[in-house]
Scaffold this active site. Structure first.
Site, PDB file in Angstrom:
ATOM      1  N   GLY A 302     -30.406 -53.763  23.198  1.00 45.25           N
ATOM      2  CA  GLY A 302     -31.544 -53.184  22.490  1.00 45.25           C
ATOM      3  C   GLY A 302     -31.052 -52.348  21.332  1.00 45.25           C
ATOM      4  O   GLY A 302     -31.466 -52.501  20.189  1.00 45.25           O
ATOM      5  N   GLU A 305     -25.744 -46.627  20.208  1.00 49.85           N
ATOM      6  CA  GLU A 305     -25.844 -45.303  19.601  1.00 49.85           C
ATOM      7  C   GLU A 305     -24.662 -44.947  18.709  1.00 49.85           C
ATOM      8  O   GLU A 305     -24.208 -43.807  18.727  1.00 49.85           O
ATOM      9  CB  GLU A 305     -26.014 -44.267  20.712  1.00 49.85           C
ATOM     10  CG  GLU A 305     -24.798 -44.126  21.679  1.00 49.85           C
ATOM     11  CD  GLU A 305     -24.872 -45.032  22.898  1.00 49.85           C
ATOM     12  OE1 GLU A 305     -25.566 -46.063  22.846  1.00 49.85           O
ATOM     13  OE2 GLU A 305     -24.212 -44.698  23.903  1.00 49.85           O
ATOM     14  N   ASN A 306     -24.161 -45.872  17.924  1.00 53.99           N
ATOM     15  CA  ASN A 306     -23.018 -45.552  17.069  1.00 53.99           C
ATOM     16  C   ASN A 306     -23.374 -44.346  16.196  1.00 53.99           C
ATOM     17  O   ASN A 306     -24.420 -44.329  15.564  1.00 53.99           O
ATOM     18  CB  ASN A 306     -22.662 -46.778  16.239  1.00 53.99           C
ATOM     19  CG  ASN A 306     -22.242 -47.933  17.132  1.00 53.99           C
ATOM     20  OD1 ASN A 306     -21.474 -47.746  18.079  1.00 53.99           O
ATOM     21  ND2 ASN A 306     -22.779 -49.121  16.889  1.00 53.99           N
ATOM     22  N   HIS A 329     -34.346 -43.238  22.149  1.00 56.32           N
ATOM     23  CA  HIS A 329     -33.194 -43.319  23.054  1.00 56.32           C
ATOM     24  C   HIS A 329     -31.879 -43.218  22.274  1.00 56.32           C
ATOM     25  O   HIS A 329     -31.011 -42.405  22.593  1.00 56.32           O
ATOM     26  CB  HIS A 329     -33.254 -44.628  23.850  1.00 56.32           C
ATOM     27  CG  HIS A 329     -32.148 -44.791  24.838  1.00 56.32           C
ATOM     28  ND1 HIS A 329     -32.292 -44.512  26.179  1.00 56.32           N
ATOM     29  CD2 HIS A 329     -30.861 -45.191  24.676  1.00 56.32           C
ATOM     30  CE1 HIS A 329     -31.140 -44.729  26.799  1.00 56.32           C
ATOM     31  NE2 HIS A 329     -30.249 -45.154  25.909  1.00 56.32           N
ATOM     32  N   GLU A 330     -31.745 -44.043  21.236  1.00 57.63           N
ATOM     33  CA  GLU A 330     -30.476 -44.024  20.489  1.00 57.63           C
ATOM     34  C   GLU A 330     -30.278 -42.683  19.774  1.00 57.63           C
ATOM     35  O   GLU A 330     -29.167 -42.160  19.704  1.00 57.63           O
ATOM     36  CB  GLU A 330     -30.412 -45.189  19.496  1.00 57.63           C
ATOM     37  CG  GLU A 330     -30.610 -46.587  20.110  1.00 57.63           C
ATOM     38  CD  GLU A 330     -29.823 -46.863  21.381  1.00 57.63           C
ATOM     39  OE1 GLU A 330     -28.753 -46.258  21.577  1.00 57.63           O
ATOM     40  OE2 GLU A 330     -30.286 -47.695  22.199  1.00 57.63           O
ATOM     41  N   HIS A 333     -29.007 -39.979  22.088  1.00 54.25           N
ATOM     42  CA  HIS A 333     -27.566 -40.083  22.344  1.00 54.25           C
ATOM     43  C   HIS A 333     -26.756 -39.213  21.394  1.00 54.25           C
ATOM     44  O   HIS A 333     -25.598 -38.889  21.678  1.00 54.25           O
ATOM     45  CB  HIS A 333     -27.095 -41.536  22.202  1.00 54.25           C
ATOM     46  CG  HIS A 333     -27.136 -42.327  23.472  1.00 54.25           C
ATOM     47  ND1 HIS A 333     -26.512 -41.914  24.630  1.00 54.25           N
ATOM     48  CD2 HIS A 333     -27.713 -43.523  23.771  1.00 54.25           C
ATOM     49  CE1 HIS A 333     -26.706 -42.828  25.579  1.00 54.25           C
ATOM     50  NE2 HIS A 333     -27.438 -43.807  25.082  1.00 54.25           N
ATOM     51  N   GLU A 352     -26.254 -41.800  30.031  1.00 58.18           N
ATOM     52  CA  GLU A 352     -27.520 -42.538  30.036  1.00 58.18           C
ATOM     53  C   GLU A 352     -28.654 -41.821  30.762  1.00 58.18           C
ATOM     54  O   GLU A 352     -29.807 -41.955  30.371  1.00 58.18           O
ATOM     55  CB  GLU A 352     -27.297 -43.938  30.609  1.00 58.18           C
ATOM     56  CG  GLU A 352     -26.314 -44.805  29.803  1.00 58.18           C
ATOM     57  CD  GLU A 352     -26.746 -45.030  28.351  1.00 58.18           C
ATOM     58  OE1 GLU A 352     -27.884 -44.667  27.982  1.00 58.18           O
ATOM     59  OE2 GLU A 352     -25.913 -45.567  27.580  1.00 58.18           O
ATOM     60  N   ASP A 407     -18.761 -53.420  32.206  1.00 59.28           N
ATOM     61  CA  ASP A 407     -19.975 -54.077  31.704  1.00 59.28           C
ATOM     62  C   ASP A 407     -20.940 -54.396  32.844  1.00 59.28           C
ATOM     63  O   ASP A 407     -22.152 -54.510  32.630  1.00 59.28           O
ATOM     64  CB  ASP A 407     -19.637 -55.394  30.981  1.00 59.28           C
ATOM     65  CG  ASP A 407     -19.076 -55.147  29.590  1.00 59.28           C
ATOM     66  OD1 ASP A 407     -19.197 -54.001  29.099  1.00 59.28           O
ATOM     67  OD2 ASP A 407     -18.514 -56.086  29.000  1.00 59.28           O
ATOM     68  N   TYR A 415     -29.434 -44.873  34.178  1.00 60.92           N
ATOM     69  CA  TYR A 415     -30.516 -44.546  33.246  1.00 60.92           C
ATOM     70  C   TYR A 415     -31.681 -43.830  33.946  1.00 60.92           C
ATOM     71  O   TYR A 415     -31.917 -42.632  33.754  1.00 60.92           O
ATOM     72  CB  TYR A 415     -31.057 -45.831  32.596  1.00 60.92           C
ATOM     73  CG  TYR A 415     -30.114 -46.533  31.651  1.00 60.92           C
ATOM     74  CD1 TYR A 415     -30.265 -46.421  30.275  1.00 60.92           C
ATOM     75  CD2 TYR A 415     -29.068 -47.318  32.132  1.00 60.92           C
ATOM     76  CE1 TYR A 415     -29.418 -47.080  29.403  1.00 60.92           C
ATOM     77  CE2 TYR A 415     -28.206 -47.980  31.265  1.00 60.92           C
ATOM     78  CZ  TYR A 415     -28.386 -47.862  29.909  1.00 60.92           C
ATOM     79  OH  TYR A 415     -27.539 -48.511  29.055  1.00 60.92           O
ATOM     80  N   ARG A 589     -30.803 -61.271  22.586  1.00 62.91           N
ATOM     81  CA  ARG A 589     -30.772 -59.995  23.301  1.00 62.91           C
ATOM     82  C   ARG A 589     -30.801 -60.277  24.793  1.00 62.91           C
ATOM     83  O   ARG A 589     -31.757 -60.849  25.328  1.00 62.91           O
ATOM     84  CB  ARG A 589     -31.984 -59.157  22.886  1.00 62.91           C
ATOM     85  CG  ARG A 589     -32.005 -57.788  23.506  1.00 62.91           C
ATOM     86  CD  ARG A 589     -33.176 -57.001  22.985  1.00 62.91           C
ATOM     87  NE  ARG A 589     -33.370 -55.796  23.738  1.00 62.91           N
ATOM     88  CZ  ARG A 589     -34.486 -55.096  23.691  1.00 62.91           C
ATOM     89  NH1 ARG A 589     -35.482 -55.488  22.910  1.00 62.91           N
ATOM     90  NH2 ARG A 589     -34.600 -53.998  24.398  1.00 62.91           N
ATOM     91  N   LYS A 591     -31.175 -58.733  27.608  1.00 63.68           N
ATOM     92  CA  LYS A 591     -32.249 -58.291  28.487  1.00 63.68           C
ATOM     93  C   LYS A 591     -33.450 -59.235  28.427  1.00 63.68           C
ATOM     94  O   LYS A 591     -34.152 -59.416  29.412  1.00 63.68           O
ATOM     95  CB  LYS A 591     -32.670 -56.885  28.071  1.00 63.68           C
ATOM     96  CG  LYS A 591     -33.915 -56.409  28.742  1.00 63.68           C
ATOM     97  CD  LYS A 591     -34.669 -55.450  27.853  1.00 63.68           C
ATOM     98  CE  LYS A 591     -36.123 -55.430  28.244  1.00 63.68           C
ATOM     99  NZ  LYS A 591     -36.960 -54.778  27.272  1.00 63.68           N
TER     100      LYS A 591
END
Ligand code: ZN
Length: 634
Positions: A302, A305-306, A329-330, A333, A352, A407, A415, A589, A591
């Protein structure tokens, strides 16, 4: 990272049902050993040991990276060098040990003199340790290298695989342990580095990084970056493409291919308000600008958060801001994760869980209580689906990941269980006291990587002691170290869903025709709740009726379409299958596609459809999406 947005609880039940990443488990790993392999001599976990890195930061610690890389689209390689600054923690240390995966190491030197090095045999999960004999003096080494076209952390897209179709695209995804596939470095979240980079690209393309980006930079094929704050390796990120910039607010803007730039800027126009609201409650934003990069549809997550530049899937651009909790969300972070970071992947819940809790708070501040309540209910359903399907050990927040690919840990446990735990603390001590605690926590551990043990000690000293009438370490231990959700945990509720339940029940009972359902004012959340809580089996007549009344097969909302397509597969509703094929070949994606592949794989006819879609889509999927889904089409 967001492997999921809060909006599809069906997905999570399937998320870890099968762990394809375990199928290429290490066979040569010496240190990480799973409990099942040594049932009688299980070693206690050393909480500050990173079982997923070969690096030796306790002896020699890398502090800065200077990258000089050329992006070669024809060869699908990054070619160049990295110069690593290091600190000798043990003055007599003889070697610097770095993580690598599938890198071609060309030369290692210090001050122009070649150094001896060895590259160990590759481990399936961890890659190869690169051991460099240190020079007697000095604190820099330079490694010249090339990545491989199959680098697990880099995706190369041909022009045809982008939405714009004219130029190629490259992006990296380093979390959890993929930075080592494009930079030789100590790939552990407890090693924080600053970095500088020179990135050379074809002239017509723009490079961006998780660093200071200048929206007005000259487009000349040579780009300079600097990240002045120390960050963990999993936050180093690069993207190159036919990118353009549009400002959204004073400190916020969006980078995207031009076909989607205006739509993205409109969809995410509240980003600046989110930033301001978060600062007001949780302290100043530490990272200067906050920009978004919209990736091609093949981005496997999705969002990521870089720092300074979150990477975002285009699948949340719905036209009505219904899926923007992903941005909250991002952004969150930037506090939890990027400023205060998990020390090892066992501690992922510190990233998370806190971020998911903050996401709910930001959504409540910006969009109000009604929306917050709906998202919290959907999040709780996500969590329950995982608790119902995961083995007990995988329901533990401080999870034992020794011998496993990190992973495989991305379930809802870190979360949503993490967020629910923090919600309980908030409810017990009151919001004002809890916010003060959080503010202090973010300041106390700013730019540090911490373990669950450190968090527990801090929580005890700064919240539990002061509120011993309502908090106990026993209860907190149960949340962090036991399976399931403790009895008496907060229960999210939403009035908006009560109506939806009534309508669904009436329709299922046959007392209300779909065409007579008055729901013009339903939000996307209500639609998802309506679909996701349908019984497992529906008749063809029922499916036809729903589709005729609501045009579900044609829905342009990727989440609603996902829920409907999953229902269609599980009930073999053929009118939706053309759309299903289009969906699978246009979105990567994980998910959104994985539950569909998994459902299809349950029957021989379904498997044939899955194989056809996968064969057509594979070249455009990210390596992680390929790896996760190929088990369903074998
Ligand atoms: Zn996240």
């Amino acid at each position: 990272m967001t492997t999921k947005v809060i909006l599809s609880f069906v997905v999570s039940a399937l998320l870890l049902g099968c762990s394809p990443t375990n199928q290429d488990k290490p066979t040569t790993t010496t240190e990480p050993v799973s409990a099942s392999e040594t049932p009688t001599t299980v070693q206690a976990i050393k909480s500050d040991k990173d079982y997923h890195s070969y690096g030796n930061p306790d002896e020699v610690k890398v502090t800065n990276l200077a990258l000089d890389l050329t992006v070669d689209f024809a060869d699908k390689m990054l070619k160049g060098s990295v110069e690593l600054d290091f600190e000798r923690i043990k003055p007599d240390a003889k070697a610097l040990v770095l993580d690598t995966r599938a890198l071609n190491i060309l030369n290692v030197s210090a001050a122009g003199k070649t150094l001896n090095y060895t590259l160990a045999e590759a481990d399936g999960v961890l890659g190869s340790a690169l051991t460099i004999e240190l020079p007697a003096t000095g604190n820099k080494v330079k490694v010249e290298y090339q990545t491989s076209p199959e680098a697990s952390g880099v995706q190369w897209l041909t022009p045809a695989q982008t939405a714009g179709k004219k130029q190629p695209f490259l992006f990296t995804q380093a979390q959890a342990i993929h930075a080592r596939s494009f930079i030789p470095l100590q790939d552990s979240p407890q090693v924080r580095v600053t970095y500088q980079a020179t990135i050379r690209t074809p002239k017509e393309l723009l490079a961006v990084m998780s660093a200071a980006n200048d929206p007005d930079t000259a487009r000349d094929g040579e780009y300079e970056f600097a990240m002045p704050q120390p960050i963990p390796s999993y936050l180093i990120a690069l993207a190159v493409g036919d990118l353009h910039f549009k400002a959204m607010g004073e400190r916020t803007g969006v980078y995207a291919e031009s076909y989607i730039l205006d739509a993205a800027a409109a969809e995410f126009e509240d980003t600046e308000s989110m930033l301001i609201a978060t600062e007001k409650t949780f302290g100043p934003y530490s990272w200067d600008r906050y920009d978004l990069l919209i990736l091609p549809p093949s981005f496997p997550f999705g969002g990521m958060e870089n720092p300074r530049l979150s990477f975002i899937t285009p699948t949340v651009i719905a036209g009505d801001k219904s899926l923007v909790s992903l941005i909250a969300h991002e952004l969150a972070h930037s506090w939890s994760g990027n400023t205060v970071t998990n020390a090892t992947w066992r501690d992922l819940w510190l990233n998370e869980g806190f971020t998911t809790y903050l996401t709910y708070r930001i959504m409540e501040m910006v969009y109000g209580e009604k929306r917050f309540a709906m998202e919290a209910v959907l999040g709780r359903q996500d969590l329950q689906a995982d608790i119902d399907s995961l083995p007990a050990d995988d329901q533990i927040m401080a999870i034992d990941l020794r011998g496993r690919d990190p992973d495989a840990v991305f379930s809802n446990i870190p979360y949503e269980k993490g967020a629910l735990f923090l919600r309980e603390l908030e409810q017990k001590v009151g919001r004002a006291a809890f916010d003060e605690f959080l503010l202090g926590y973010f300041q106390h551990f700013a730019f540090q990587s911490i373990t669950t043990d450190q968090f527990e000690a801090y929580l005890h000293a700064n919240l539990v002691k002061q509120h011993s009438d309502v908090l106990s370490m026993d209860r907190i231990n149960q949340w962090i170290h036991a399976a399931g959700v403790p009895e008496g945990a907060p229960v999210p509720e939403s009035d908006a869903f009560t109506t939806v339940d009534q309508v669904r029940n009436a329709w299922l009972a046959g007392s209300l025709a779909a065409a007579n359902i008055v729901n013009d004012d339903w939000t996307v959340h209500q639609w998802l709740y309506f679909l996701n809580n349908m019984p497992e089996k529906l008749s063809q007549a029922q499916l036809t009726e729903l589709d005729a009344a609501f045009g579900l097969t044609a829905s342009h909302n990727n989440e609603i379409a996902h829920s409907w397509l999953l229902i269609s597969v599980n009930n073999w509703y053929e009118p939706a299958f053309t759309r299903l094929h289009e969906y699978l070949v246009s979105i990567g994606r994980n998910k959104l596609v994985k539950p569909l592949y998994k459902a299809l794989s349950q029957t021989p006819e379904g498997k044939k459809m899955a194989q056809k879609a996968f064969a057509q889509a594979k070249d455009g999927y990210h390596p992680l999406t390929v790896k996760t889904n190929e088990v369903f089409v074998e």
